[in-house]
Design a protein around this motif. Structure first.
Motif, PDB file in Angstrom:
ATOM      1  N   PRO A 168       0.770  -1.271   0.023  1.00  0.00           N
ATOM      2  CA  PRO A 168       0.015  -0.080  -0.004  1.00  0.00           C
ATOM      3  C   PRO A 168       0.822   1.324  -0.140  1.00  0.00           C
ATOM      4  CG  PRO A 168      -0.020  -0.795   1.992  1.00  0.00           C
ATOM      5  CD  PRO A 168       0.737  -1.965   1.276  1.00  0.00           C
ATOM      6  N   PRO A 169       0.375   2.294  -0.701  1.00  0.00           N
ATOM      7  CA  PRO A 169       1.044   3.684  -0.575  1.00  0.00           C
ATOM      8  C   PRO A 169       1.396   4.189   0.903  1.00  0.00           C
ATOM      9  CG  PRO A 169      -0.647   3.673  -1.996  1.00  0.00           C
ATOM     10  CD  PRO A 169      -0.939   2.579  -1.304  1.00  0.00           C
ATOM     11  N   PRO A 170       2.580   4.734   0.877  1.00  0.00           N
ATOM     12  CA  PRO A 170       2.741   5.190   2.367  1.00  0.00           C
ATOM     13  C   PRO A 170       1.878   6.404   2.894  1.00  0.00           C
ATOM     14  CG  PRO A 170       4.238   6.238   0.662  1.00  0.00           C
ATOM     15  CD  PRO A 170       3.359   5.212   0.036  1.00  0.00           C
ATOM     16  N   LEU A 171       1.559   6.436   3.983  1.00  0.00           N
ATOM     17  CA  LEU A 171       1.119   7.517   4.628  1.00  0.00           C
ATOM     18  C   LEU A 171       1.648   8.928   4.763  1.00  0.00           C
ATOM     19  CD1 LEU A 171      -0.430   5.717   7.819  1.00  0.00           C
ATOM     20  CD2 LEU A 171      -1.680   6.284   5.488  1.00  0.00           C
ATOM     21  N   PRO A 172       1.031   9.856   4.339  1.00  0.00           N
ATOM     22  CA  PRO A 172       1.406  11.183   4.688  1.00  0.00           C
ATOM     23  C   PRO A 172       2.230  11.367   5.985  1.00  0.00           C
ATOM     24  CG  PRO A 172      -0.729  11.598   4.173  1.00  0.00           C
ATOM     25  CD  PRO A 172      -0.542  10.075   4.398  1.00  0.00           C
ATOM     26  N   PRO A 173       3.255  12.197   5.845  1.00  0.00           N
ATOM     27  CA  PRO A 173       4.249  12.407   7.052  1.00  0.00           C
ATOM     28  C   PRO A 173       3.267  12.588   8.403  1.00  0.00           C
ATOM     29  CG  PRO A 173       5.091  13.208   5.304  1.00  0.00           C
ATOM     30  CD  PRO A 173       3.918  12.991   4.900  1.00  0.00           C
ATOM     31  N   PHE A 174       2.380  13.580   8.173  1.00  0.00           N
ATOM     32  CA  PHE A 174       1.627  14.125   9.304  1.00  0.00           C
ATOM     33  C   PHE A 174       0.938  12.769   9.907  1.00  0.00           C
ATOM     34  CE2 PHE A 174      -0.832  15.256   5.685  1.00  0.00           C
ATOM     35  CZ  PHE A 174      -2.184  14.683   5.932  1.00  0.00           C
ATOM     36  N   ALA A 175       0.408  12.052   9.087  1.00  0.00           N
ATOM     37  CA  ALA A 175      -0.389  10.840   9.611  1.00  0.00           C
ATOM     38  C   ALA A 175       0.635   9.963  10.304  1.00  0.00           C
ATOM     39  CB  ALA A 175      -0.926  10.157   8.454  1.00  0.00           C
ATOM     40  N   GLU A 176       1.991   9.779   9.836  1.00  0.00           N
ATOM     41  CA  GLU A 176       2.966   8.871  10.486  1.00  0.00           C
ATOM     42  C   GLU A 176       3.241   9.520  11.950  1.00  0.00           C
ATOM     43  OE1 GLU A 176       3.813   6.012   9.792  1.00  0.00           O
ATOM     44  OE2 GLU A 176       3.479   5.686   7.569  1.00  0.00           O
ATOM     45  N   LYS A 177       3.385  10.780  11.780  1.00  0.00           N
ATOM     46  CA  LYS A 177       3.578  11.633  13.206  1.00  0.00           C
ATOM     47  C   LYS A 177       2.236  11.307  14.198  1.00  0.00           C
ATOM     48  CE  LYS A 177       4.475  16.169  15.000  1.00  0.00           C
ATOM     49  NZ  LYS A 177       4.303  17.603  14.744  1.00  0.00           N
ATOM     50  N   PHE A 178       1.187  11.327  13.521  1.00  0.00           N
ATOM     51  CA  PHE A 178       0.233  11.027  14.464  1.00  0.00           C
ATOM     52  C   PHE A 178      -0.097   9.459  15.138  1.00  0.00           C
ATOM     53  CE2 PHE A 178      -4.126   8.815  14.783  1.00  0.00           C
ATOM     54  CZ  PHE A 178      -4.556   9.568  15.775  1.00  0.00           C
ATOM     55  N   LEU A 179       0.524   8.707  14.339  1.00  0.00           N
ATOM     56  CA  LEU A 179       0.323   7.292  14.878  1.00  0.00           C
ATOM     57  C   LEU A 179       1.496   7.049  15.850  1.00  0.00           C
ATOM     58  CD1 LEU A 179      -0.267   5.453  11.124  1.00  0.00           C
ATOM     59  CD2 LEU A 179      -2.015   5.793  13.219  1.00  0.00           C
ATOM     60  N   ALA A 180       2.478   7.984  15.891  1.00  0.00           N
ATOM     61  CA  ALA A 180       3.576   7.635  16.955  1.00  0.00           C
ATOM     62  C   ALA A 180       3.210   8.181  18.203  1.00  0.00           C
ATOM     63  CB  ALA A 180       4.714   8.385  16.348  1.00  0.00           C
ATOM     64  N   THR A 181       1.835   9.085  18.309  1.00  0.00           N
ATOM     65  CA  THR A 181       1.618   9.481  19.647  1.00  0.00           C
ATOM     66  C   THR A 181       0.705   8.668  20.412  1.00  0.00           C
ATOM     67  OG1 THR A 181      -0.313  10.647  18.642  1.00  0.00           O
ATOM     68  CG2 THR A 181       1.762  11.846  18.703  1.00  0.00           C
ATOM     69  N   ASP A 182       0.613   8.833  21.634  1.00  0.00           N
ATOM     70  CA  ASP A 182      -0.508   7.970  22.400  1.00  0.00           C
ATOM     71  C   ASP A 182      -1.966   8.161  22.066  1.00  0.00           C
ATOM     72  OD1 ASP A 182       1.632   7.229  23.967  1.00  0.00           O
ATOM     73  OD2 ASP A 182       1.540   9.079  25.436  1.00  0.00           O
ATOM     74  N   ALA A 183      -2.176   9.304  21.349  1.00  0.00           N
ATOM     75  CA  ALA A 183      -3.602   9.558  20.892  1.00  0.00           C
ATOM     76  C   ALA A 183      -4.189   8.514  19.653  1.00  0.00           C
ATOM     77  CB  ALA A 183      -3.853  10.919  20.561  1.00  0.00           C
ATOM     78  N   ALA A 184      -3.076   7.831  19.097  1.00  0.00           N
ATOM     79  CA  ALA A 184      -3.306   6.869  18.132  1.00  0.00           C
ATOM     80  C   ALA A 184      -3.710   5.542  18.603  1.00  0.00           C
ATOM     81  CB  ALA A 184      -2.052   6.919  17.197  1.00  0.00           C
ATOM     82  N   ARG A 185      -3.649   5.382  19.809  1.00  0.00           N
ATOM     83  CA  ARG A 185      -4.190   3.964  20.383  1.00  0.00           C
ATOM     84  C   ARG A 185      -5.528   3.724  19.931  1.00  0.00           C
ATOM     85  NH1 ARG A 185      -2.776   3.086  26.485  1.00  0.00           N
ATOM     86  NH2 ARG A 185      -0.801   3.492  25.414  1.00  0.00           N
ATOM     87  N   GLY A 186      -5.719   2.575  19.308  1.00  0.00           N
ATOM     88  CA  GLY A 186      -6.932   2.040  18.611  1.00  0.00           C
ATOM     89  C   GLY A 186      -7.314   2.818  17.483  1.00  0.00           C
ATOM     90  N   ALA A 187      -6.740   4.042  16.959  1.00  0.00           N
ATOM     91  CA  ALA A 187      -7.110   4.745  15.780  1.00  0.00           C
ATOM     92  C   ALA A 187      -6.155   4.374  14.496  1.00  0.00           C
ATOM     93  CB  ALA A 187      -6.928   6.337  16.248  1.00  0.00           C
TER      94      ALA A 187
END
Length: 446
Positions: A5-24
């Motif tokens: 699959p195509p890579p996610l945008p940099p800001f999406a990768e940044k979000f997934l590295a935060t605690d808020a991304a748990r379950g998202a």
């Protein structure tokens, strides 16, 4: 070999590295895949597109709630990063609940407005935001085309013109509040224009005819029921039904001259007033005070200590007036107030004093009664002629019937005064008074 699959945008990768991304994580990947398929960038993503993405998801209601909760966490993060141009709270809104901004707007109104007025604003905003949800329109992209569609939907609901006018005015106030705080970019004066307000029908007061009024009062006086005696008090004092319900047990006041007055509590206009009492009305109130518990809070109340319901008064008036002679429309409690006001005006009370007795804040409300008292207009005309006779020696023609059109007669009289008077202050006052009466007659004809 499976395609990567195509890579996610940099800001999406940044979000997934935060605690808020748990379950998202899954919902974030699905959202960007959907955005690529529909050629939508994060700057172009709107609440409508986000709702469409959620609606295309799979699973039952619990699954949908989980998807929405996870998506909201990502969208709120984008909003904090200033990558999203709208408030994700728009996705949280329940059809019958107001948005966070609408609740904030209502909270500001509660500081100065009455609870009933605030409730009317809530109802109007529920209608508006409910339409926005059904039409998939957000406040961020609201334009004149959308408000025209909303106005048309109000018309299709079959709402009375007065109701639609109140709803439109309340929503326009909300849009102004949003615009002042830069929550919307469209000018509210263009979204809802003055010409969008529906024209209201001009209804005249509907007093009972003297015959029907006399018979109704006769029946109420013969009755031993407290609710009928309360209706008689309404007729004799011009109270609104809500004011009658709120009358305290101790409602009589005596001025320094010994005159007895009825103290009317805060009512529709949110003001108190004193209404002069005749001997008959005073005796009626004393009779109501003696019947029942002398320590009660209200003059007329139920056994449980609560004011009678509006429906009790309506039903009692319907029962006692059911077989009365033919009247102009249904007899309702407010027509007793109309009859009271019209009888006083016909008896010679001036409009200023009548306005005080009725508790009106706007003189235009009281002026409506002048349109249904032609005998008062005739008296004003006779008084003007008598002043002319005294001042200028003019004798009105004897035996000549009064023209069928009183407006034309008054117009001719004004012209004569303007051409023969010397422009003194007293004559100018007479001309002004006659002109005012003429305007009333003109409005009545329309």
């Amino acid at each position: 070999m499976a395609k990567k699959p195509p890579p996610l945008p940099p800001f999406a990768e940044k979000f997934l590295a935060t605690d808020a991304a748990r379950g998202a994580r899954v919902i974030t990947i699905e959202l960007h895949r959907w955005m690529r398929q529909h050629d939508v960038g994060v700057r172009q993503l709107t609440a409508i597109e986000a709702k469409r993405f959620l609606d295309q998801g799979t699973g039952g209601v619990p699954r949908m709630r989980t998807r929405q909760s996870a998506l909201l966490r990502y969208l709120e993060w984008l909003r904090n990063e200033e990558l999203l141009l709208w408030d994700p709270d728009e996705l949280r809104q329940h059809p019958k609940r107001l948005s966070a901004r609408a609740l904030q707007f209502i909270a500001g109104l509660e500081v100065t407005l009455k609870p009933g007025t605030c409730n009317a604003h809530r109802t109007a905003l529920r209608k508006f935001e409910g339409w926005l949800n059904r039409s998939r329109v957000t406040l961020n992209n609201l334009d004149r085309r959308h408000t025209e569609q909303w106005l048309a939907s109000l018309q299709r609901e079959g709402l009375h013109a007065s109701t639609r006018r109140h709803v439109i005015i309340d929503v326009r106030a909300y849009l102004r509040w949003l615009f002042d705080r830069q929550y919307i970019v469209s000018n509210p004066e263009d979204l809802i224009r003055r010409t969008d307000l529906p024209k209201l029908p001009h209804y005249l007061p509907r007093p009972l005819s003297p015959t029907v009024d006399a018979e109704l009062q006769k029946r109420l006086k013969r009755s031993s029921l407290r609710v009928h005696q309360a209706l008689l008090l309404m007729r004799q004092t011009g109270l609104r039904c809500g004011e009658l319900r709120g009358l305290p047990y101790d409602c009589i006041r005596v001025d320094p001259a010994g005159r007895r007055m009825l103290k009317v509590p805060l009512g529709k206009m949110y003001n108190e007033r004193l209404v002069p009492l005749s001997d008959e009305s005073h005796a009626l109130i004393e009779h109501l005070q003696k019947s029942g518990n002398p320590r009660r809070a209200w003059l007329i109340q139920t056994r449980r200590g609560r004011p009678l319901n509006y429906q009790d008064y309506r039903r009692a008036l319907y029962d006692v007036s059911r077989d009365l002679p033919q009247t102009d429309g249904k007899i309702v409690t407010h027509r007793l107030r109309h009859t009271f006001a019209t009888s006083l005006l016909a008896g010679g009370m001036n409009l200023i004093n009548l306005m005080t007795v009725l508790g009106h804040r706007d003189h235009r409300m009281t002026l409506r009664y002048a349109a249904v008292t032609p005998e008062t207009i005739h008296e004003e005309y006779t008084e003007a002629l008598s002043k002319l006779t005294t001042r200028y020696g003019i004798k009105p023609p004897v035996g000549v019937p009064m023209p069928a059109d009183p407006a034309k007669l008054i117009t001719d009289l004004i012209r004569w005064l303007q051409s023969h008077s010397g422009g003194d202050r007293e004559t100018a006052a007479i001309i002004k008074r006659l002109s005012r009466i003429n305007r009333w007659l003109t409005r009545t004809k329309k």
